[in-house]
Scaffold this motif. Structure first.
Motif, PDB file in Angstrom:
ATOM      1  N   ASP A 204       0.848  -1.193   0.000  1.00 28.93           N
ATOM      2  CA  ASP A 204       0.000   0.000   0.000  1.00 28.93           C
ATOM      3  C   ASP A 204       0.883   1.242   0.000  1.00 28.93           C
ATOM      4  O   ASP A 204       1.820   1.349   0.803  1.00 28.93           O
ATOM      5  N   VAL A 205       0.572   2.177  -0.877  1.00 26.82           N
ATOM      6  CA  VAL A 205       1.311   3.430  -0.973  1.00 26.82           C
ATOM      7  C   VAL A 205       0.319   4.586  -0.883  1.00 26.82           C
ATOM      8  O   VAL A 205      -0.702   4.576  -1.578  1.00 26.82           O
ATOM      9  N   ASP A 206       0.591   5.553  -0.029  1.00 25.49           N
ATOM     10  CA  ASP A 206      -0.194   6.789   0.042  1.00 25.49           C
ATOM     11  C   ASP A 206       0.667   7.939  -0.461  1.00 25.49           C
ATOM     12  O   ASP A 206       1.712   8.242   0.132  1.00 25.49           O
ATOM     13  N   VAL A 207       0.263   8.546  -1.554  1.00 24.15           N
ATOM     14  CA  VAL A 207       0.910   9.755  -2.050  1.00 24.15           C
ATOM     15  C   VAL A 207       0.122  10.931  -1.486  1.00 24.15           C
ATOM     16  O   VAL A 207      -1.036  11.143  -1.852  1.00 24.15           O
ATOM     17  N   GLU A 208       0.738  11.667  -0.573  1.00 23.06           N
ATOM     18  CA  GLU A 208       0.041  12.724   0.149  1.00 23.06           C
ATOM     19  C   GLU A 208       0.446  14.100  -0.388  1.00 23.06           C
ATOM     20  O   GLU A 208       1.611  14.336  -0.725  1.00 23.06           O
ATOM     21  N   GLY A 209      -0.516  14.999  -0.474  1.00 24.19           N
ATOM     22  CA  GLY A 209      -0.229  16.358  -0.914  1.00 24.19           C
ATOM     23  C   GLY A 209      -1.397  17.281  -0.672  1.00 24.19           C
ATOM     24  O   GLY A 209      -2.297  16.983   0.124  1.00 24.19           O
ATOM     25  N   THR A 210      -1.394  18.391  -1.376  1.00 22.55           N
ATOM     26  CA  THR A 210      -2.486  19.361  -1.288  1.00 22.55           C
ATOM     27  C   THR A 210      -3.006  19.641  -2.689  1.00 22.55           C
ATOM     28  O   THR A 210      -2.280  19.524  -3.677  1.00 22.55           O
ATOM     29  N   ALA A 211      -4.264  20.005  -2.779  1.00 19.45           N
ATOM     30  CA  ALA A 211      -4.888  20.336  -4.067  1.00 19.45           C
ATOM     31  C   ALA A 211      -5.608  21.673  -3.917  1.00 19.45           C
ATOM     32  O   ALA A 211      -6.616  21.769  -3.206  1.00 19.45           O
ATOM     33  N   THR A 212      -5.085  22.690  -4.584  1.00 20.70           N
ATOM     34  CA  THR A 212      -5.678  24.032  -4.483  1.00 20.70           C
ATOM     35  C   THR A 212      -6.110  24.586  -5.829  1.00 20.70           C
ATOM     36  O   THR A 212      -6.592  25.706  -5.903  1.00 20.70           O
ATOM     37  N   ARG A 213      -5.943  23.771  -6.904  1.00 20.54           N
ATOM     38  CA  ARG A 213      -6.300  24.275  -8.232  1.00 20.54           C
ATOM     39  C   ARG A 213      -6.683  23.114  -9.136  1.00 20.54           C
ATOM     40  O   ARG A 213      -6.350  21.953  -8.851  1.00 20.54           O
ATOM     41  N   LEU A 214      -7.364  23.404 -10.247  1.00 16.68           N
ATOM     42  CA  LEU A 214      -7.722  22.405 -11.241  1.00 16.68           C
ATOM     43  C   LEU A 214      -6.733  22.439 -12.396  1.00 16.68           C
ATOM     44  O   LEU A 214      -6.147  23.484 -12.724  1.00 16.68           O
ATOM     45  N   SER A 215      -6.577  21.323 -13.037  1.00 18.22           N
ATOM     46  CA  SER A 215      -5.701  21.236 -14.194  1.00 18.22           C
ATOM     47  C   SER A 215      -6.307  22.005 -15.371  1.00 18.22           C
ATOM     48  O   SER A 215      -7.519  21.940 -15.596  1.00 18.22           O
ATOM     49  N   PRO A 216      -5.462  22.709 -16.159  1.00 23.71           N
ATOM     50  CA  PRO A 216      -5.993  23.403 -17.340  1.00 23.71           C
ATOM     51  C   PRO A 216      -6.393  22.438 -18.450  1.00 23.71           C
ATOM     52  O   PRO A 216      -7.169  22.798 -19.332  1.00 23.71           O
TER      53      PRO A 216
END
Length: 460
Positions: free
Chosen positions: A13-25
């Protein structure tokens, strides 16, 4: 003591952790800015790790692993806690990668098509299953439970010792005569009438699989248990065993449930008591952060030096998991030599101030420096085990220094709790706690209780 044996499909099991503050263009999807990757054993590997963590003793895992990078990484993770009896895998070792932003899953990527081969079993595997004190089958649908020689040995084991079978919709049916089958509601309905209620489904599962008892797990609703005389009863989650008002990660709850039930059965509990304790254990496991609390940072990708194996590393990973899900981390510290009413009161008060409590425990040498050559009465390993058994304590870390300042630099609690008897002066570690944004709280002590007074016979 005979070993506790887990049989089943391990994965990474792998958790890639981060933040999301915008949508992809390019598309209306979130862009996740990666902050780190965390890895842990999954599937039967998680079940075995949890069993070793909570039951201790000799825990062995019979599983199939591929000869690939994922298989080697998984084998190294497992070797920290359990003895791995490795069988061949045809295809790639399964890796499940969750992409998470601010503690919420965005998507999951699954790779690896491996399935257990059905060749002859090594003598070590045959001997281990015949010598087992209890067996947990953790089926993740990768073919090991369909192995004819494994099934024969599991059938024999079920006649001698407790066998708990945690099934999978794509796995083989349990062998006849297992002590307890533990499907979740979806798994139970896949082999019975989907219109059945939990109690009726538990009875139907028990009849279909010819097991002594069946517990249909229901998440936050507890479990429905069908017992050997055919009756069914509801086992609810006890008060105080869950968190409310937070998004909880339930990954691994079923593994914790099955392992706790096996541990209780192996200790001589009847199936009702075993399932009752398993419901509470699984609920507290989820409340404390779930499987993410067992993750370790994948240092191969970011160039950081790895943490020392074992001991403190899982505690710091647990603390990080509490922060990732928005929880409030509380810590306290001390010698806790000869646990008494004053200690228990302090720990309960501390736990009430947040969502998880870590105890920073003075090592034996640290206690001797503080208390003198006659202390501690109880060794650090035993003190840590006793503390970990308390419902108010989520994790314990042992430190060697006279002050917990160094461990608090890494732990970074939101609240640091000490007894009110320290009110006379500034705590040396207070500056560390406040520098990381935490607060120091002094709680009242129970008068008349201390280890020193217990040893002198003057404590009430």
């Amino acid at each position: 003591m005979r070993p506790l044996v887990v049989v089943g499909d391990a994965l990474l099991d792998v958790d890639v952790e981060g933040t999301a503050t915008r949508l992809s263009p390019e598309a209306p999807v979130p862009v996740v800015d990666v902050e780190g990757e965390w890895v842990r054993a999954g599937g039967a590997g998680l079940a075995a790790t949890l069993l070793a963590t909570h039951a201790g003793g000799d825990v062995r895992l019979v599983t199939a692993l591929g000869d690939d990078d994922t298989g080697r990484e998984l084998a190294a993770l497992l070797a920290r806690d359990v003895e791995v009896l490795r069988l061949p895998l045809a295809g790639g070792t399964v890796r499940k990668t969750r992409i998470r932003a601010s503690g919420q899953s965005v998507t999951r990527l699954d790779t690896g098509d491996g399935r257990a081969t059905h060749g002859p079993l090594p003598e070590r595997v045959r001997h281990t299953l015949r010598d087992a004190g209890a067996v947990l089958v953790s089926d993740y649908g990768r073919g090991l439970t369909a192995h004819p020689h494994v099934r024969r040995l599991l059938t024999e084991a079920a006649r001698r010792v407790p066998v708990v079978w945690d099934p999978h919709p794509h796995g083989a049916a349990p062998v006849s005569g297992v002590t307890l089958a533990t499907p979740n509601e979806r798994e139970a309905h896949s082999v019975t009438d989907p219109q059945l209620g939990p109690a009726e489904a538990a009875r139907a599962v028990r009849r279909r699989w010819r097991c002594h008892a069946a517990a249909v797990t229901l998440g936050a609703r507890g479990a429905a248990l069908a017992v050997p005389d055919g009756t069914a009863l509801a086992v609810g989650v006890p008060d105080g065993a869950t968190l409310t008002g937070r998004q909880l990660d339930t990954c691994g709850a079923g593994d914790r449930f099955a392992g706790a039930a096996l541990t209780a059965l192996a200790a001589g509990a009847d199936v009702v008591d075993a399932v009752t304790s398993a419901v509470e254990a699984a609920s507290r496991f989820v409340a404390a952060g779930g499987a993410t609390a067992l993750s370790t940072k994948d240092t191969h990708r970011d160039g950081e030096l790895p943490l020392p194996p074992g001991e403190a590393a899982p505690v710091f990973a647990f603390a990080e998991s509490v922060r990732r899900r928005g929880g409030r981390l509380v810590a306290t510290g001390g010698c806790f030599d000869l646990l008494h009413t004053g200690h228990v009161s302090l720990l309960r008060h501390a736990r009430s101030l947040g969502d998880a409590l870590v105890v920073c425990l003075n090592s034996d040498e640290s206690v001797r420096r503080l208390k003198g050559p006659g202390r501690p009465v109880v060794t650090a390993s035993d003190r840590a085990r006793l503390l970990a058994e308390l419902s108010s304590v989520d994790a314990v870390v042992v430190f060697e220094e006279s002050s917990p300042s160094a461990v608090l630099e890494r732990l970074r609690p939101d609240v640091w709790v000490k007894g009110g008897d320290y009110a006379g002066g500034e705590l040396p570690e207070a500056e560390v706690v406040r520098r990381h944004g935490g607060e120091v709280v002094l709680v009242p002590v129970v008068e008349g209780y201390s280890t020193t007074r217990l040893l002198s016979g003057t404590s009430r």
